[in-house]
Design a protein around this motif. Structure first.
Motif, PDB file in Angstrom:
ATOM      1  N   UNK A   1       0.846  -1.193   0.000  1.00  0.00           N
ATOM      2  CA  UNK A   1       0.000   0.000   0.000  1.00  0.00           C
ATOM      3  C   UNK A   1       0.878   1.238   0.000  1.00  0.00           C
ATOM      4  N   UNK A   2       0.443   2.258  -0.742  1.00  0.00           N
ATOM      5  CA  UNK A   2       1.127   3.549  -0.774  1.00  0.00           C
ATOM      6  C   UNK A   2       0.541   4.434   0.320  1.00  0.00           C
ATOM      7  N   UNK A   3       1.334   4.741   1.335  1.00  0.00           N
ATOM      8  CA  UNK A   3       0.900   5.619   2.425  1.00  0.00           C
ATOM      9  C   UNK A   3       1.197   7.056   2.015  1.00  0.00           C
ATOM     10  N   UNK A   4       0.320   7.593   1.208  1.00  0.00           N
ATOM     11  CA  UNK A   4       0.565   8.911   0.623  1.00  0.00           C
ATOM     12  C   UNK A   4       0.558  10.028   1.651  1.00  0.00           C
ATOM     13  N   UNK A   5      -0.037   9.796   2.822  1.00  0.00           N
ATOM     14  CA  UNK A   5      -0.021  10.825   3.856  1.00  0.00           C
ATOM     15  C   UNK A   5       1.372  11.016   4.445  1.00  0.00           C
ATOM     16  N   UNK A   6       2.278  10.086   4.214  1.00  0.00           N
ATOM     17  CA  UNK A   6       3.648  10.211   4.724  1.00  0.00           C
ATOM     18  C   UNK A   6       4.505  11.110   3.831  1.00  0.00           C
ATOM     19  N   UNK A   7       3.991  11.491   2.686  1.00  0.00           N
ATOM     20  CA  UNK A   7       4.751  12.324   1.759  1.00  0.00           C
ATOM     21  C   UNK A   7       4.537  13.800   2.080  1.00  0.00           C
ATOM     22  N   UNK A   8       5.334  14.632   1.438  1.00  0.00           N
ATOM     23  CA  UNK A   8       5.234  16.066   1.687  1.00  0.00           C
ATOM     24  C   UNK A   8       5.452  16.833   0.392  1.00  0.00           C
ATOM     25  N   UNK A   9       4.495  16.795  -0.516  1.00  0.00           N
ATOM     26  CA  UNK A   9       4.676  17.519  -1.777  1.00  0.00           C
ATOM     27  C   UNK A   9       4.569  19.025  -1.567  1.00  0.00           C
ATOM     28  N   UNK A  10       5.332  19.807  -2.328  1.00  0.00           N
ATOM     29  CA  UNK A  10       5.172  21.262  -2.257  1.00  0.00           C
ATOM     30  C   UNK A  10       3.845  21.669  -2.861  1.00  0.00           C
ATOM     31  N   UNK A  11       3.332  22.787  -2.424  1.00  0.00           N
ATOM     32  CA  UNK A  11       2.035  23.207  -2.959  1.00  0.00           C
ATOM     33  C   UNK A  11       2.217  23.976  -4.256  1.00  0.00           C
ATOM     34  N   UNK A  12       1.120  24.453  -4.811  1.00  0.00           N
ATOM     35  CA  UNK A  12       1.126  25.072  -6.128  1.00  0.00           C
ATOM     36  C   UNK A  12       1.943  26.355  -6.179  1.00  0.00           C
ATOM     37  N   UNK A  13       2.193  27.003  -5.029  1.00  0.00           N
ATOM     38  CA  UNK A  13       2.929  28.260  -5.033  1.00  0.00           C
ATOM     39  C   UNK A  13       4.370  28.057  -5.470  1.00  0.00           C
ATOM     40  N   UNK A  14       4.860  26.817  -5.386  1.00  0.00           N
ATOM     41  CA  UNK A  14       6.181  26.495  -5.891  1.00  0.00           C
ATOM     42  C   UNK A  14       6.097  26.002  -7.332  1.00  0.00           C
ATOM     43  N   UNK A  15       4.900  26.021  -7.894  1.00  0.00           N
ATOM     44  CA  UNK A  15       4.668  25.599  -9.272  1.00  0.00           C
ATOM     45  C   UNK A  15       4.960  24.124  -9.481  1.00  0.00           C
ATOM     46  N   UNK A  16       4.966  23.371  -8.392  1.00  0.00           N
ATOM     47  CA  UNK A  16       5.091  21.915  -8.431  1.00  0.00           C
ATOM     48  C   UNK A  16       4.036  21.375  -7.473  1.00  0.00           C
ATOM     49  N   UNK A  17       3.232  20.436  -7.905  1.00  0.00           N
ATOM     50  CA  UNK A  17       2.154  19.962  -7.045  1.00  0.00           C
ATOM     51  C   UNK A  17       2.268  18.524  -6.626  1.00  0.00           C
ATOM     52  N   UNK A  18       3.471  17.937  -6.669  1.00  0.00           N
ATOM     53  CA  UNK A  18       3.604  16.536  -6.308  1.00  0.00           C
ATOM     54  C   UNK A  18       4.973  16.219  -5.749  1.00  0.00           C
ATOM     55  N   UNK A  19       5.092  15.021  -5.201  1.00  0.00           N
ATOM     56  CA  UNK A  19       6.383  14.514  -4.749  1.00  0.00           C
ATOM     57  C   UNK A  19       6.543  13.085  -5.244  1.00  0.00           C
ATOM     58  N   UNK A  20       7.684  12.802  -5.824  1.00  0.00           N
ATOM     59  CA  UNK A  20       7.992  11.465  -6.327  1.00  0.00           C
ATOM     60  C   UNK A  20       8.863  10.744  -5.306  1.00  0.00           C
ATOM     61  N   UNK A  21       8.426   9.556  -4.856  1.00  0.00           N
ATOM     62  CA  UNK A  21       9.138   8.816  -3.813  1.00  0.00           C
ATOM     63  C   UNK A  21       9.395   7.384  -4.275  1.00  0.00           C
ATOM     64  N   UNK A  22      10.354   6.717  -3.604  1.00  0.00           N
ATOM     65  CA  UNK A  22      10.686   5.347  -3.974  1.00  0.00           C
ATOM     66  C   UNK A  22      11.234   4.598  -2.777  1.00  0.00           C
ATOM     67  N   UNK A  23      11.191   3.279  -2.865  1.00  0.00           N
ATOM     68  CA  UNK A  23      11.756   2.374  -1.864  1.00  0.00           C
ATOM     69  C   UNK A  23      11.953   1.027  -2.541  1.00  0.00           C
ATOM     70  N   UNK A  24      12.467   0.056  -1.784  1.00  0.00           N
ATOM     71  CA  UNK A  24      12.730  -1.272  -2.347  1.00  0.00           C
ATOM     72  C   UNK A  24      12.160  -2.334  -1.420  1.00  0.00           C
ATOM     73  N   UNK A  25      11.321  -3.208  -1.967  1.00  0.00           N
ATOM     74  CA  UNK A  25      10.855  -4.401  -1.264  1.00  0.00           C
ATOM     75  C   UNK A  25      11.902  -5.493  -1.487  1.00  0.00           C
ATOM     76  N   UNK A  26      12.399  -6.095  -0.398  1.00  0.00           N
ATOM     77  CA  UNK A  26      13.499  -7.052  -0.504  1.00  0.00           C
ATOM     78  C   UNK A  26      13.126  -8.378   0.148  1.00  0.00           C
ATOM     79  N   UNK A  27      13.255  -9.453  -0.618  1.00  0.00           N
ATOM     80  CA  UNK A  27      13.189 -10.810  -0.064  1.00  0.00           C
ATOM     81  C   UNK A  27      14.617 -11.317   0.028  1.00  0.00           C
TER      82      UNK A  27
END
Length: 598
Positions: free
Chosen positions: A220-246
């Protein structure tokens, strides 16, 4: 269960034996055998290497009262991918974009995304998400670990770790482990394992995975853990990544986790009784990520230029000059590359107003771009000729009017003056601004409740061939994704296709935007037509109605590259601009099995 502190957020971390040990904040762990310290006074901290693991809590007490894995310890630091798997084994295992073969014990193991198993927009060993940042994404994905070998394999641990290839500064020089991002920070992609949660069908490790058996992991993507900048920075998203490891004794099998969180619209109060309904304040994905952030999430290492990485520049719709140093190519028409297979046209991203949006192909030359306008000015009048000279007087005896046959000649008369030139004729009325009549059909009556696809079908130019329709009803299907219109991997309407066969014809690509008929939606939830933008966008610039005279370039085309930066043969990435603000993330397509046409 451990708790991993990442960027100030504490998250659960499942850890198992045979992992490397970590130091705690309070003391030394007990012995790694079955003879740990007494249960009442067991050593604090983590256990020794091999048996201790990284748990902050002690192991289960032995029958004799000892704690075989050490007593309670302090908060433990989470492992990195390299610490967990080692530099060599971190490279192999899963069928990732850059993954090589793992160790012998892991060669038969692979992660396969079951949620998108029939959807070739997603790499099998990856999970890709997008959602607003105020509500956790409820759309989970299942990554299945499959043992395709002929013997059983022991899985010693399963966990989510940081993406070591998303550094704090700079970019990795060469591709790394499968599942690791290869994008520099200019794409605003960060390592954030706290943004992902896993639930496995096996609760206790180590566990044995028999030959042919599967282990399912729900992510599941816990999107509430992210912190995208708002529109005043002219960017409205945050791109995140991690690795699932067996983890196994022979190495690791990684799966990449990638997501984009969207800053929502908190300006309007919800009013579901209004018609059209006012947008809900807490879950309207209106502010968009950049083109670069979207590509980082999808896994296309393409240089689209800094303007589409750090900001949404509204003045860059023109064709870039060579000095702009992007990978855009000026390709507007295509032909099939392999005559024996169809052309593939995939919608991988959409960040535009909600409406059902058809798209497809057309034979070039069938849309002539005929111009409807005023006639040119009329020709000027011809110049007038001079008058004829007067005739000489006839002979007469006394200078009077002579007879027809006088003996002596009279004086010749003076020639008449030349006539005045005629006035130049007035020019015709000036022509009206040109309108591409067949490529932009007459608008229909706009309405919030009207289905755009139905209206579009009534006015669609005959040469346009529909391949698919992006599903996005304006009646409130999923506000969290702006009714499927602000997301990666957007859904298609029932009956849509992903391939077409143009035969030997040269063809272009088109998409319906509904901009001229319905337009975009304001912060008050009301659609407003944007007539100058037109209802259709085309790969041929000459067919587009521009927002002004200088801006007809509605499609940017790039050679397609995978997450490792390797070119995919005969494939292109298409970034569309429908509205005129030049973010080129409105529709994002992948076009395969094509070659450029002159």
């Amino acid at each position: 269960m451990n708790r991993l502190l990442v960027l100030g957020v504490t998250v659960p971390l499942i850890v198992f034996a045979s992992c490397s040990s970590n130091s705690s904040s309070s003391g030394t762990g007990g012995k790694p055998g079955g003879t740990g310290g007494a249960s009442a006074t067991g050593g604090a901290g983590t256990g020794g290497a091999g048996m201790g693991g990284m748990s902050a809590t002690g192991g289960t007490p032995a029958a004799s009262g000892g704690a075989p894995q050490g007593g309670a310890g302090g908060t433990a630091a989470g492992p990195t991918l390299a610490q967990l798997c080692g530099a060599a084994t971190a490279m192999g295992g899963a069928a990732g974009a850059a993954g090589g073969a793992g160790g012998t014990a892991t060669a038969s193991l692979s992660f396969v995304n079951q949620t998108y198993i029939t959807d070739n927009r997603v790499n099998p060993s990856e999970a890709i998400f997008s959602f607003i940042n105020t509500v956790d994404d409820p759309h989970t994905q299942v990554l299945r670990l499959h043992n395709g070998g002929t013997s059983s394999v022991e899985i010693t641990s399963l966990q989510i770790v940081g993406n070591t290839l998303a550094p704090a500064t700079g970019a990795p020089a060469t591709p790394g482990a499968a599942g690791g991002t290869l994008f520099p920070q200019t794409y605003n992609q960060v390592s954030l394992p706290a943004a992902f949660k896993m639930t496995a069908t096996v609760a206790t490790f180590p566990t044995t995975l028999a030959a042919g058996a599967d282990l399912d992991v729900t992510v599941q993507f816990l999107s509430t853990k992210t912190n995208p900048p708002d529109r005043f920075f002219n960017i409205g998203g945050q791109s995140v990544s991690a690795v699932l490891v067996a983890q196994t004794a022979g190495g690791c099998i990684p799966a990449g986790l990638y997501a984009t969180s969207l800053w929502n619209n908190s300006e309007t109060a919800p009013d579901p009784t209004a018609n059209p309904p006012v947008l809900a304040s807490l879950n309207w994905a209106r502010y968009e990520p950049t083109f670069g952030q979207i590509l980082a999430t999808l896994g296309y290492k393409v240089n689209v230029g800094s303007a589409y990485i750090m900001s949404l520049n509204t003045f860059l719709m023109g064709i870039p000059a060579p000095g702009d140093q992007t990978e855009e190519v000026q390709v507007h028409k295509f032909v099939k590359a392999d005559a024996t297979t169809p052309v593939e046209l995939l919608t991988v991203g959409r960040f535009s107003p909600p409406t059902d949006a058809p798209f497809g192909w057309y034979p070039t030359g069938m849309l002539t771009g005929s111009v409807a306008g005023g006639a040119s000015g009329g020709a000027g009048g011809a110049a007038g000729t001079g008058g004829a000279g007067g005739a000489g007087g006839a002979a007469g005896a006394k200078g009077g009017a002579g007879g027809a046959a006088g003996a002596a000649a009279g004086a010749t008369g003076t020639a008449g003056a030349a006539g005045t030139a005629g006035a130049t004729g007035a020019g015709g009325a000036g022509g009206v601004p040109p309108v591409v009549t067949d490529a932009q059909p007459a608008p229909f009556v706009a309405g919030f409740t009207a289905q755009a696809a139905m209206n579009q079908a009534a006015t669609q130019p005959a040469p346009l061939k529909v391949v698919a329709t992006m599903l996005s009803s304006p009646l409130g299907v999923d506000w969290n994704t702006s009714n499927y219109s602000e997301m990666v991997l957007p859904p298609l309407k029932m009956g849509s296709a992903t391939t077409f066969d143009p035969g030997t014809m040269t063809f272009g690509i088109w998409a319906f935007t509904d901009q001229r008929s319905a337009g975009g939606v304001g912060s008050d939830g009301v659609f407003a037509p944007n007539v100058p933008n037109g209802d259709y966008v085309y790969s041929e610039d000459a067919l587009n109605v521009p927002p002004d005279a200088a801006h007809t370039h509605r499609l940017r085309v790039y050679p397609l590259k995978n997450r490792a930066g390797v070119v995919v043969p005969h494939s292109y990435l298409l970034g569309w601009e429908e509205a005129g603000n030049a973010d080129y993330n409105d529709y994002i397509f992948v076009l395969k099995n094509v070659s450029p046409a002159p």
